[in-house]
Design a protein around this motif. Sequence first.
Motif, PDB file in Angstrom:
ATOM      1  N   TRP A 269       2.945  30.917  12.740  1.00 13.52           N
ATOM      2  CA  TRP A 269       2.009  30.300  11.796  1.00 13.52           C
ATOM      3  C   TRP A 269       2.610  29.039  11.197  1.00 13.52           C
ATOM      4  O   TRP A 269       3.744  29.039  10.698  1.00 13.52           O
ATOM      5  CB  TRP A 269       1.649  31.298  10.699  1.00 13.52           C
ATOM      6  CG  TRP A 269       0.767  32.412  11.191  1.00 13.52           C
ATOM      7  CD1 TRP A 269       1.093  33.380  12.102  1.00 13.52           C
ATOM      8  CD2 TRP A 269      -0.592  32.662  10.804  1.00 13.52           C
ATOM      9  NE1 TRP A 269       0.025  34.222  12.315  1.00 13.52           N
ATOM     10  CE2 TRP A 269      -1.023  33.807  11.535  1.00 13.52           C
ATOM     11  CE3 TRP A 269      -1.477  32.042   9.924  1.00 13.52           C
ATOM     12  CZ2 TRP A 269      -2.311  34.335  11.391  1.00 13.52           C
ATOM     13  CZ3 TRP A 269      -2.757  32.575   9.794  1.00 13.52           C
ATOM     14  CH2 TRP A 269      -3.160  33.700  10.519  1.00 13.52           C
TER      15      TRP A 269
ATOM     16  N   SER B  30      -5.580  34.148   0.277  1.00 12.86           N
ATOM     17  CA  SER B  30      -4.775  33.147   0.994  1.00 12.86           C
ATOM     18  C   SER B  30      -5.172  31.727   0.623  1.00 12.86           C
ATOM     19  O   SER B  30      -5.046  30.802   1.419  1.00 12.86           O
ATOM     20  CB  SER B  30      -4.924  33.353   2.511  1.00 12.86           C
ATOM     21  OG  SER B  30      -4.418  34.598   2.909  1.00 12.86           O
TER      22      SER B  30
ATOM     23  N   SER C 163      -6.428  38.739  12.204  1.00  9.75           N
ATOM     24  CA  SER C 163      -6.130  39.486  10.974  1.00  9.75           C
ATOM     25  C   SER C 163      -7.149  40.589  10.719  1.00  9.75           C
ATOM     26  O   SER C 163      -7.264  41.063   9.585  1.00  9.75           O
ATOM     27  CB  SER C 163      -6.041  38.549   9.768  1.00  9.75           C
ATOM     28  OG  SER C 163      -5.016  37.597   9.931  1.00  9.75           O
ATOM     29  N   ASN C 164      -7.872  41.005  11.763  1.00 12.26           N
ATOM     30  CA  ASN C 164      -8.836  42.069  11.570  1.00 12.26           C
ATOM     31  C   ASN C 164      -8.550  43.222  12.520  1.00 12.26           C
ATOM     32  O   ASN C 164      -7.540  43.221  13.219  1.00 12.26           O
ATOM     33  CB  ASN C 164     -10.262  41.533  11.718  1.00 12.26           C
ATOM     34  CG  ASN C 164     -11.161  42.059  10.614  1.00 12.26           C
ATOM     35  OD1 ASN C 164     -11.337  43.265  10.472  1.00 12.26           O
ATOM     36  ND2 ASN C 164     -11.728  41.156   9.824  1.00 12.26           N
TER      37      ASN C 164
ATOM     38  N   ASP D 100      -7.296  38.712  18.898  1.00 11.13           N
ATOM     39  CA  ASP D 100      -6.161  39.284  18.174  1.00 11.13           C
ATOM     40  C   ASP D 100      -6.259  40.810  18.214  1.00 11.13           C
ATOM     41  O   ASP D 100      -7.219  41.396  17.713  1.00 11.13           O
ATOM     42  CB  ASP D 100      -6.183  38.796  16.724  1.00 11.13           C
ATOM     43  CG  ASP D 100      -4.956  39.255  15.923  1.00 11.13           C
ATOM     44  OD1 ASP D 100      -4.078  39.935  16.487  1.00 11.13           O
ATOM     45  OD2 ASP D 100      -4.886  38.928  14.719  1.00 11.13           O
TER      46      ASP D 100
ATOM     47  N   ARG E 180      -3.418  44.627  15.198  1.00  8.00           N
ATOM     48  CA  ARG E 180      -3.490  45.801  14.321  1.00  8.00           C
ATOM     49  C   ARG E 180      -4.767  46.621  14.545  1.00  8.00           C
ATOM     50  O   ARG E 180      -5.206  47.326  13.644  1.00  8.00           O
ATOM     51  CB  ARG E 180      -3.416  45.351  12.851  1.00  8.00           C
ATOM     52  CG  ARG E 180      -2.175  44.515  12.509  1.00  8.00           C
ATOM     53  CD  ARG E 180      -2.125  44.146  11.055  1.00  8.00           C
ATOM     54  NE  ARG E 180      -3.290  43.362  10.654  1.00  8.00           N
ATOM     55  CZ  ARG E 180      -3.580  43.018   9.400  1.00  8.00           C
ATOM     56  NH1 ARG E 180      -2.768  43.393   8.412  1.00  8.00           N
ATOM     57  NH2 ARG E 180      -4.653  42.298   9.117  1.00  8.00           N
TER      58      ARG E 180
ATOM     59  N   TRP F 118     -10.998  44.861   5.499  1.00  3.13           N
ATOM     60  CA  TRP F 118     -10.145  43.929   6.233  1.00  3.13           C
ATOM     61  C   TRP F 118      -8.794  43.755   5.541  1.00  3.13           C
ATOM     62  O   TRP F 118      -7.882  43.156   6.102  1.00  3.13           O
ATOM     63  CB  TRP F 118     -10.819  42.554   6.324  1.00  3.13           C
ATOM     64  CG  TRP F 118     -11.080  41.939   4.970  1.00  3.13           C
ATOM     65  CD1 TRP F 118     -12.207  42.059   4.217  1.00  3.13           C
ATOM     66  CD2 TRP F 118     -10.171  41.147   4.203  1.00  3.13           C
ATOM     67  NE1 TRP F 118     -12.064  41.393   3.021  1.00  3.13           N
ATOM     68  CE2 TRP F 118     -10.816  40.814   2.992  1.00  3.13           C
ATOM     69  CE3 TRP F 118      -8.871  40.678   4.420  1.00  3.13           C
ATOM     70  CZ2 TRP F 118     -10.213  40.047   1.994  1.00  3.13           C
ATOM     71  CZ3 TRP F 118      -8.268  39.904   3.428  1.00  3.13           C
ATOM     72  CH2 TRP F 118      -8.939  39.596   2.234  1.00  3.13           C
ATOM     73  N   CYS F 119      -8.640  44.265   4.322  1.00  7.81           N
ATOM     74  CA  CYS F 119      -7.469  43.943   3.497  1.00  7.81           C
ATOM     75  C   CYS F 119      -6.546  45.148   3.346  1.00  7.81           C
ATOM     76  O   CYS F 119      -6.816  46.068   2.557  1.00  7.81           O
ATOM     77  CB  CYS F 119      -7.933  43.448   2.126  1.00  7.81           C
ATOM     78  SG  CYS F 119      -6.643  42.568   1.213  1.00  7.81           S
ATOM     79  N   ASN F 120      -5.471  45.160   4.135  1.00 10.50           N
ATOM     80  CA  ASN F 120      -4.462  46.212   4.091  1.00 10.50           C
ATOM     81  C   ASN F 120      -5.057  47.617   4.161  1.00 10.50           C
ATOM     82  O   ASN F 120      -4.744  48.486   3.333  1.00 10.50           O
ATOM     83  CB  ASN F 120      -3.609  46.088   2.817  1.00 10.50           C
ATOM     84  CG  ASN F 120      -2.846  44.796   2.721  1.00 10.50           C
ATOM     85  OD1 ASN F 120      -2.390  44.260   3.722  1.00 10.50           O
ATOM     86  ND2 ASN F 120      -2.699  44.281   1.513  1.00 10.50           N
TER      87      ASN F 120
ATOM     88  N   LYS G 266      -2.048  37.829  13.891  1.00  9.58           N
ATOM     89  CA  LYS G 266      -1.547  38.271  12.597  1.00  9.58           C
ATOM     90  C   LYS G 266      -0.194  38.925  12.801  1.00  9.58           C
ATOM     91  O   LYS G 266      -0.007  39.728  13.724  1.00  9.58           O
ATOM     92  CB  LYS G 266      -2.515  39.280  11.974  1.00  9.58           C
ATOM     93  CG  LYS G 266      -2.010  39.954  10.704  1.00  9.58           C
ATOM     94  CD  LYS G 266      -2.019  39.017   9.515  1.00  9.58           C
ATOM     95  CE  LYS G 266      -1.610  39.783   8.250  1.00  9.58           C
ATOM     96  NZ  LYS G 266      -1.734  38.931   7.051  1.00  9.58           N
TER      97      LYS G 266
ATOM     98  N   ASP H 125      -2.013  41.402   3.782  1.00  7.56           N
ATOM     99  CA  ASP H 125      -3.259  40.639   3.742  1.00  7.56           C
ATOM    100  C   ASP H 125      -3.531  40.079   2.351  1.00  7.56           C
ATOM    101  O   ASP H 125      -4.393  39.218   2.193  1.00  7.56           O
ATOM    102  CB  ASP H 125      -4.442  41.525   4.153  1.00  7.56           C
ATOM    103  CG  ASP H 125      -4.373  41.944   5.609  1.00  7.56           C
ATOM    104  OD1 ASP H 125      -4.069  41.088   6.453  1.00  7.56           O
ATOM    105  OD2 ASP H 125      -4.616  43.133   5.900  1.00  7.56           O
TER     106      ASP H 125
ATOM    107  N   ALA I 276      -0.319  37.714  -0.113  1.00 10.75           N
ATOM    108  CA  ALA I 276      -0.672  37.473   1.285  1.00 10.75           C
ATOM    109  C   ALA I 276       0.472  36.805   2.033  1.00 10.75           C
ATOM    110  O   ALA I 276       1.076  35.838   1.550  1.00 10.75           O
ATOM    111  CB  ALA I 276      -1.918  36.604   1.360  1.00 10.75           C
TER     112      ALA I 276
END
Length: 345
Positions: A102, A146, A246-247, A273, A276, A285-287, A313, A319, A328
């Motif tokens: 990144w 973010s 990131s999803n 991606d 995860r 979508w967040c942790n 990610k 996240d 983040a």
Amino acid sequence: MSASRTRAIVRALAVAGAVAVVGGALAQGFPADAATAARTAPPKVLSIAEIQRSQAKQLFSGGLAVQKDSKAASIVSDLTRQRRTADAKAIGRIASQPVAIWLGDWYSKAQLATVVGRAVANAAKAGKTPTFVTYAIPDRDCGGYSKGGLTASQYLSWNRAVADALRGHRAAVLVEPDSLAMISNCPSVAKARLPLIKSAVTTLAGAGIATYLDAGNSHWVTPQVIAPRLEAAGIASARGFFTNVSNFYPLKDETAFADRVSALTDGSHYVVDVSRNGQGWKGTWCNPKGAGLGKNPAVASGTTRLDATLWVKTPGASDGTCNGGPAAGTWWQSYALALVRLRAK
């Protein structure tokens, strides 16, 4: 061997993708003078047309590069020194895989040259292709976890620095995750954002770099909504688009969605991606709790528009400050260990 014969061999190798433009590694068995010529010749800069018609295995020559100095790799070193053998082995399953690098507004233009230069040199030494992510668009994340980004003028100059550092090297760049899909959440950014991304794509493509644009994911925006944004953001100069960054959605959901987007954007290629998504969608979508590593990254066979399944990610990076997570992008050790424990079988 004559000079003309040497040049003919080098040209033939270049067309076949066997000349490594960084590091000068040639397949064994070719004459030493041809190898020398390939190492000293200026690196080939692919045209947009060449990028778009290449097979995935040509663009990702040698396969995906592993970042030897990644955050996960440094954690493995720390755990090993602490004699936490089991944890070191677990995090090693992340560190051993190619994860995208990144590049954000936390790097100055001078730092970009160092970071990118080191990454492409290490990739070339291994005969692999690195993958990068740019993440510095103005009004990034629409003020979310973010949030940040550069100003418009800074962004254009910053992208030129990225392009200059990558020029002549084989690499792929994913341009600004969430940037196009999130226009649905904050439509006021569209007028400024679309031409900025188009300029970034044009700049990177002019340096011979395969770029991919944001298409969100299969459960965010529809193909009919995202396709015009991709067109306005310059997909005509790109290799294609990416999804699920990131999803956590399953690959079958993403490829079905991406195939529809591809059909609406003149057959664009795409990457997904899978870092995860081993346990699929877990309600946020967040942790999310219960998430697991996906299948290992791989370049596709080339029989469809899918170019590669990637780890974009960084597994183990938070996240945001949700579900007990740190800021983040911060390494979250317990979450990383849980991802490994629940990885896809």
